[in-house]
Design an enzyme around this catalytic site. Structure first.
Site, PDB file in Angstrom:
ATOM      1  N   CYS A 140      -4.319   8.203  27.327  1.00 18.11           N
ATOM      2  CA  CYS A 140      -3.859   7.410  28.099  1.00 18.11           C
ATOM      3  C   CYS A 140      -3.545   5.957  27.641  1.00 18.11           C
ATOM      4  CB  CYS A 140      -4.728   7.541  29.430  1.00 18.11           C
ATOM      5  SG  CYS A 140      -3.929   7.185  31.027  1.00 18.11           S
ATOM      6  N   HIS A 168      -5.046  13.073  30.469  1.00 17.63           N
ATOM      7  CA  HIS A 168      -6.165  13.250  30.116  1.00 17.63           C
ATOM      8  C   HIS A 168      -6.437  14.401  29.772  1.00 17.63           C
ATOM      9  CE1 HIS A 168      -7.754   9.108  31.192  1.00 17.63           C
ATOM     10  NE2 HIS A 168      -6.686   9.392  31.971  1.00 17.63           N
ATOM     11  N   GLU A 180      -8.943  15.853  28.178  1.00 19.18           N
ATOM     12  CA  GLU A 180     -10.455  16.189  28.159  1.00 19.18           C
ATOM     13  C   GLU A 180     -10.862  16.808  29.600  1.00 19.18           C
ATOM     14  OE1 GLU A 180      -9.009  13.169  28.393  1.00 19.18           O
ATOM     15  OE2 GLU A 180      -9.987  11.433  29.530  1.00 19.18           O
TER      16      GLU A 180
HETATM   17  N1  GLN Z   1      -4.737   1.154  32.119  1.00 21.03           N
HETATM   18  C1  GLN Z   1      -3.759   2.032  31.973  1.00 21.03           C
HETATM   19  C2  GLN Z   1      -2.737   2.302  33.096  1.00 21.03           C
HETATM   20  O1  GLN Z   1      -3.388   2.258  34.154  1.00 21.03           O
HETATM   21  C3  GLN Z   1      -4.394   3.211  31.375  1.00 21.03           C
HETATM   22  C4  GLN Z   1      -5.264   4.119  32.271  1.00 21.03           C
HETATM   23  C5  GLN Z   1      -6.203   4.929  31.630  1.00 21.03           C
HETATM   24  O2  GLN Z   1      -6.380   4.922  30.459  1.00 21.03           O
HETATM   25  N2  GLN Z   1      -6.700   6.029  32.319  1.00 21.03           N
HETATM   26  O3  GLN Z   1      -1.716   2.936  32.776  1.00 21.03           O
END
Ligand code: GLN
Length: 539
Positions: A385, A511, A513
């Site tokens: 992310c 994600h 995970e």
């Molecule tokens: N802050 C980034 C976004 O909103 C990544 C978010 C995250 O890592 N879950 O796109």
């Protein structure tokens, strides 16, 4: 109640952090392994509608379900143990309960009645207790009540549990109370008094626990168990010892040894298979405990002083490591402490580097340095992310020569917004529940590392972000060796970026995970750990 779903409630006493979630997940695992369909839900007493707006330092990781609910991290344990998905219905907070009741009140649904904690809040709690069971899909629903008995905020939940005994009738309802038996080293004694007091508090609220699960650092002698049984009104064989375990994944077997499942089955008169099938679980534990090799992986992020903030990532490494019989030594490294002068010293020993998810500007420089180090030194890299977004920014700055490149999250006025706000995010002012959340499909591009890792062309992964890769730059990136390896088939959003001339450099907008479980470790984590093993062997 029109169906035969049985309900088990798990409350906690004496102190928080005793591991109700793990006990709930372990009991569920044992029941599942006997052929019962079971789910676990968590009711949290705080006033936030969900933990999505909570700082990870307050509450640990926010776990995201398939249907895009931002939930308590215990739901991650439920999924990792049971290998079945949860949903918004599995996590309810006081905030949500009150929100529902107040919304109904405004609609006039209470027909002029005075709206009160009892019966209106408790009725809404009970409606939510039953909700997952209405389709008759589950033999057993385990409900974990967050917090400790005696907390002001958990009172309405305990009251709802009290009422439910009478709604459900005998053999359909069970309360398990998790408590602590402290050991006083100076006196060389296990003390039962805190447990007696916490059960008394439950009794004052009208709830008699049926089973006590007692966390302890030392075995409970029979006379201690007898004392607890006598003072707490439970049968002797329902005082269950829960010794500290080496790993949370031992707990189902420990609970089986203590016959927690047998007591539950007897009390609920559950009929079904008597033998448990835990073969795969035991195989996993065997591999976990007998690694033939080890690697050192660095997790670079800004919430490293609270490992719970990265719970699912940490567990994913345990699953992937076990599948390769490899011990993954994970070191959590604060991105704020990395700079160009010390990056070699901080990261030089690692066999793999993961840059973690996150929000905001803090630690940005250190994260970019970590990516640069991994890319230039061909250290296996995994960005998740925000980690993927940083990898894109680093590549733009240091390979494409776009010195000003950034994400508009950190630099709204950047001249090269390689990561920018998604169209549908523009104009959103509410923070809670408004990110791109939950499962979306991703088409993998043939021949990429990710496609090879997954061994298929289409996958679905969970998301939690507002910003995305700016497709205007894609061609420039691809011409220079950083390619999109996965895209959303409907919107064209880039889901995975890979650096080609590198043993393993993968960044995912989603994600992975959240989907790794004991029985199905995530392929991207497995391949990343394998790449770390390969690197170590080359050295
Ligand atoms: N802050 C980034 C976004 O909103 C990544 C978010 C995250 O890592 N879950 O796109």
């Amino acid at each position: 109640m029109g169906n035969s779903t049985k309900h088990i409630f798990i409350t906690g006493g004496v102190t928080s952090s005793l591991g109700k979630g793990i006990i709930a997940a372990s009991l569920a695992k044992l029941l599942q392994s006997r052929g019962f369909s079971v789910t676990i839900q968590k009711f949290d007493p705080y006033l936030n509608i969900d933990p999505g707006t909570l700082n990870p330092y307050e509450h640990g990781e926010c776990y995201v379900t398939e249907d895009g609910a931002e939930t308590d991290l215990d739901l991650g344990h439920y999924e990792r143990f049971l290998n079945t998905p949860t949903s918004q219905g599995n996590n309810v907070t006081t905030g949500r309960i009150y929100n529902n009741v107040i919304t109904k009140e405004r609609k006039g649904e209470y027909l002029g009645k005075t709206v009160q904690v009892i019966p209106h809040i408790t009725d809404e709690i009970k409606r939510n207790f039953y909700k997952l069971g209405v389709e008759g899909k589950y033999d057993v629903i385990i409900t974990e009540i967050g917090g400790c008995v005696g907390d002001i905020e958990s009172l309405p939940f305990i009251e709802a549990v009290r009422q439910i005994r009478w709604d459900l009738g005998p053999n359909n309802f069970l309360v398990i109370h998790l408590t602590l038996i402290p050991y006083l080293a100076a006196a060389k004694e296990l003390k039962t008094k805190p447990t007696q007091h916490s059960v008394k508090q439950l009794l004052e609220a009208g709830v008699q626990p049926d089973i006590l699960v007692c966390r302890t650092e030392h075995h409970l002698p029979v006379d201690v168990k007898k004392k607890i049984a006598l003072f707490c009104n439970v049968q002797l064989n329902c005082v269950i010892e829960a010794m500290d375990a080496d790993t949370i994944y031992d707990v189902p077997l420990l609970m089986k040894k203590e016959k927690l499942d047998e007591r539950v089955i007897a009390k609920l008169k559950l009929t079904g298979r008597t033998n448990t099938d835990l073969e795969q679980w035991k195989e996993f534990l065997g591999r976990l405990k007998n690694p033939t090799q080890e690697v050192k992986i660095g997790l670079v992020g800004k919430y490293v002083s609270l490992p719970d903030a990265y719970k699912s990532i940490i567990e994913s490494f345990i699953h992937a490591g076990a599948s390769l019989e490899c011990k993954v030594n994970l070191s959590l490294i604060s991105s704020e402490e990395i700079n160009p002068d010390n990056v070699e010293k901080k990261l030089g020993e690692l066999d793999g580097i993961l840059v973690a998810p996150g929000f905001g500007e803090r630690g940005l420089v250190g994260k970019i340095e970590a990516v640069k180090f991994a890319r230039e030194n061909k250290v296996p890299f995994f960005g998740i992310c925000l980690g993927m977004q940083i990898a894109v920014i680093e590549f733009a700055k240091n390979v494409l020569g776009l010195a000003d490149a950034c994400s508009t999250e950190m630099r709204p006025d950047t001249g090269d917004p390689v990561i920018f706000l998604m169209e549908e995010q523009k104009g959103i002012t509410q923070m809670g529940g408004t990110m791109r959340l939950g499962a979306y499909p991703c088409d993998l591009i043939k021949g990429t590392k990710s496609a090879i890792a997954y061994g298929k062309g289409k996958v679905s992964e969970r998301h939690r972000h507002r910003y995305e890769f700016n497709n205007k730059y894609l061609e420039l990136f691809e011409r220079n060796g950083m390619v999109a390896a996965g895209k959303n088939p409907d919107s064209g959003l880039v889901e995975i970026m890979e650096v080609q001339d590198h043993p393993w450099f993968v960044g995912t907008q989603f994600h992975p995970e959240y989907k790794s479980t004991v029985l199905s470790p995530h392929p991207l984590f497995i391949r990343f750990v394998q790449a770390a093993i390969d690197k170590k062997q080359q050295v």
